[in-house]
Design an enzyme around this catalytic site. Structure first.
Site, PDB file in Angstrom:
ATOM      1  N   ASP A  30      33.580 105.806  65.177  1.00 34.76           N
ATOM      2  CA  ASP A  30      33.322 104.764  66.159  1.00 34.76           C
ATOM      3  C   ASP A  30      34.602 104.519  66.960  1.00 34.76           C
ATOM      4  O   ASP A  30      35.685 104.443  66.377  1.00 34.76           O
ATOM      5  CB  ASP A  30      32.884 103.481  65.435  1.00 34.76           C
ATOM      6  CG  ASP A  30      32.315 102.427  66.362  1.00 34.76           C
ATOM      7  OD1 ASP A  30      33.029 102.013  67.303  1.00 34.76           O
ATOM      8  OD2 ASP A  30      31.164 102.017  66.155  1.00 34.76           O
ATOM      9  N   ILE A  31      34.489 104.383  68.294  1.00 34.56           N
ATOM     10  CA  ILE A  31      35.694 104.168  69.112  1.00 34.56           C
ATOM     11  C   ILE A  31      36.236 102.744  68.994  1.00 34.56           C
ATOM     12  O   ILE A  31      37.365 102.485  69.394  1.00 34.56           O
ATOM     13  CB  ILE A  31      35.461 104.524  70.601  1.00 34.56           C
ATOM     14  CG1 ILE A  31      34.401 103.623  71.227  1.00 34.56           C
ATOM     15  CG2 ILE A  31      35.126 105.987  70.754  1.00 34.56           C
ATOM     16  CD1 ILE A  31      34.328 103.731  72.738  1.00 34.56           C
ATOM     17  N   GLN A  93      22.650  95.584  69.435  1.00 33.25           N
ATOM     18  CA  GLN A  93      22.724  97.009  69.757  1.00 33.25           C
ATOM     19  C   GLN A  93      23.376  97.132  71.127  1.00 33.25           C
ATOM     20  O   GLN A  93      22.969  96.466  72.078  1.00 33.25           O
ATOM     21  CB  GLN A  93      21.333  97.656  69.774  1.00 33.25           C
ATOM     22  CG  GLN A  93      21.371  99.149  70.033  1.00 33.25           C
ATOM     23  CD  GLN A  93      19.984  99.794  70.044  1.00 33.25           C
ATOM     24  OE1 GLN A  93      18.968  99.113  69.982  1.00 33.25           O
ATOM     25  NE2 GLN A  93      19.964 101.100  70.126  1.00 33.25           N
ATOM     26  N   GLU A  94      24.398  97.982  71.218  1.00 36.54           N
ATOM     27  CA  GLU A  94      25.125  98.151  72.478  1.00 36.54           C
ATOM     28  C   GLU A  94      24.848  99.500  73.126  1.00 36.54           C
ATOM     29  O   GLU A  94      24.826  99.601  74.341  1.00 36.54           O
ATOM     30  CB  GLU A  94      26.624  97.966  72.257  1.00 36.54           C
ATOM     31  CG  GLU A  94      26.989  96.543  71.851  1.00 36.54           C
ATOM     32  CD  GLU A  94      28.466  96.362  71.586  1.00 36.54           C
ATOM     33  OE1 GLU A  94      29.234  97.348  71.689  1.00 36.54           O
ATOM     34  OE2 GLU A  94      28.862  95.229  71.270  1.00 36.54           O
ATOM     35  N   HIS A  99      21.393 104.700  66.083  1.00 28.70           N
ATOM     36  CA  HIS A  99      22.582 105.074  65.316  1.00 28.70           C
ATOM     37  C   HIS A  99      22.742 104.147  64.114  1.00 28.70           C
ATOM     38  O   HIS A  99      22.299 103.008  64.123  1.00 28.70           O
ATOM     39  CB  HIS A  99      23.848 105.074  66.171  1.00 28.70           C
ATOM     40  CG  HIS A  99      24.158 103.777  66.858  1.00 28.70           C
ATOM     41  ND1 HIS A  99      23.436 103.316  67.952  1.00 28.70           N
ATOM     42  CD2 HIS A  99      25.115 102.855  66.623  1.00 28.70           C
ATOM     43  CE1 HIS A  99      23.950 102.159  68.353  1.00 28.70           C
ATOM     44  NE2 HIS A  99      24.961 101.857  67.555  1.00 28.70           N
ATOM     45  N   HIS A 101      25.651 102.715  61.364  1.00 30.56           N
ATOM     46  CA  HIS A 101      27.082 102.507  61.132  1.00 30.56           C
ATOM     47  C   HIS A 101      27.374 102.619  59.634  1.00 30.56           C
ATOM     48  O   HIS A 101      26.698 101.984  58.824  1.00 30.56           O
ATOM     49  CB  HIS A 101      27.499 101.089  61.550  1.00 30.56           C
ATOM     50  CG  HIS A 101      27.369 100.808  62.998  1.00 30.56           C
ATOM     51  ND1 HIS A 101      28.440 100.813  63.853  1.00 30.56           N
ATOM     52  CD2 HIS A 101      26.289 100.487  63.757  1.00 30.56           C
ATOM     53  CE1 HIS A 101      28.030 100.505  65.080  1.00 30.56           C
ATOM     54  NE2 HIS A 101      26.722 100.307  65.033  1.00 30.56           N
TER      55      HIS A 101
END
Length: 135
Positions: A30-31, A93-94, A99, A101
């Site tokens: 994750d960034i 949710q972005e 996905h 995590h």
């Protein structure tokens, strides 16, 4: 999808730090990690959320998430692991590509629970179970 960043990552058109992948799913860091090693697992096929995701693809993502969890445990030796997944903006949710995590956890880390752990009444739980049960 051309505008989906996760589709771009899967296609190799956007940078990422891949951790593990197979023919069905890709895992990458994750960034904006919640903790060191925070990894996302995404299906190779685009699905906006869990409601759009075919059941067999969900199982494929879960299998890779299981393998990533083992890798995180082996390499990072966390005290625990949080696994989360959100559907829709109301659930935070972005990126609108399904996905999961995987967030390594250590005792005393700064992460907090997402909900208040107030206990529901037995009657409220019974009513909800009646509403949801397939009878």
């Amino acid at each position: 999808m051309d505008t989906c960043i996760f589709c771009q990552i899967i296609a190799g058109q956007a940078p990422s730090h891949r951790v593990l992948e197979d023919e069905h799913a890709v895992a990458f860091l994750d960034i904006s990690p919640a903790s060191p090693g925070h990894t996302l697992v995404v299906p190779r096929v685009h699905a906006r959320d869990l409601w759009e995701l075919p059941e067999d693809t969900c199982a494929d993502v879960a299998r890779l998430a299981h393998r990533v969890a083992a890798l995180l445990r082996e390499r990072l030796e966390p005290d625990g692991l949080s696994v989360t997944q959100a559907n829709g903006a109301a659930a935070w949710q972005e990126v609108f590509h399904f996905h999961t995590h995987l967030i390594p956890r250590w005792r005393g880390d700064a992460l907090r629970t997402m909900w208040s752990p107030d206990r529901a009444s037995f009657e409220d739980l019974r009513k909800m179970a009646d509403r949801l049960a397939q009878r």
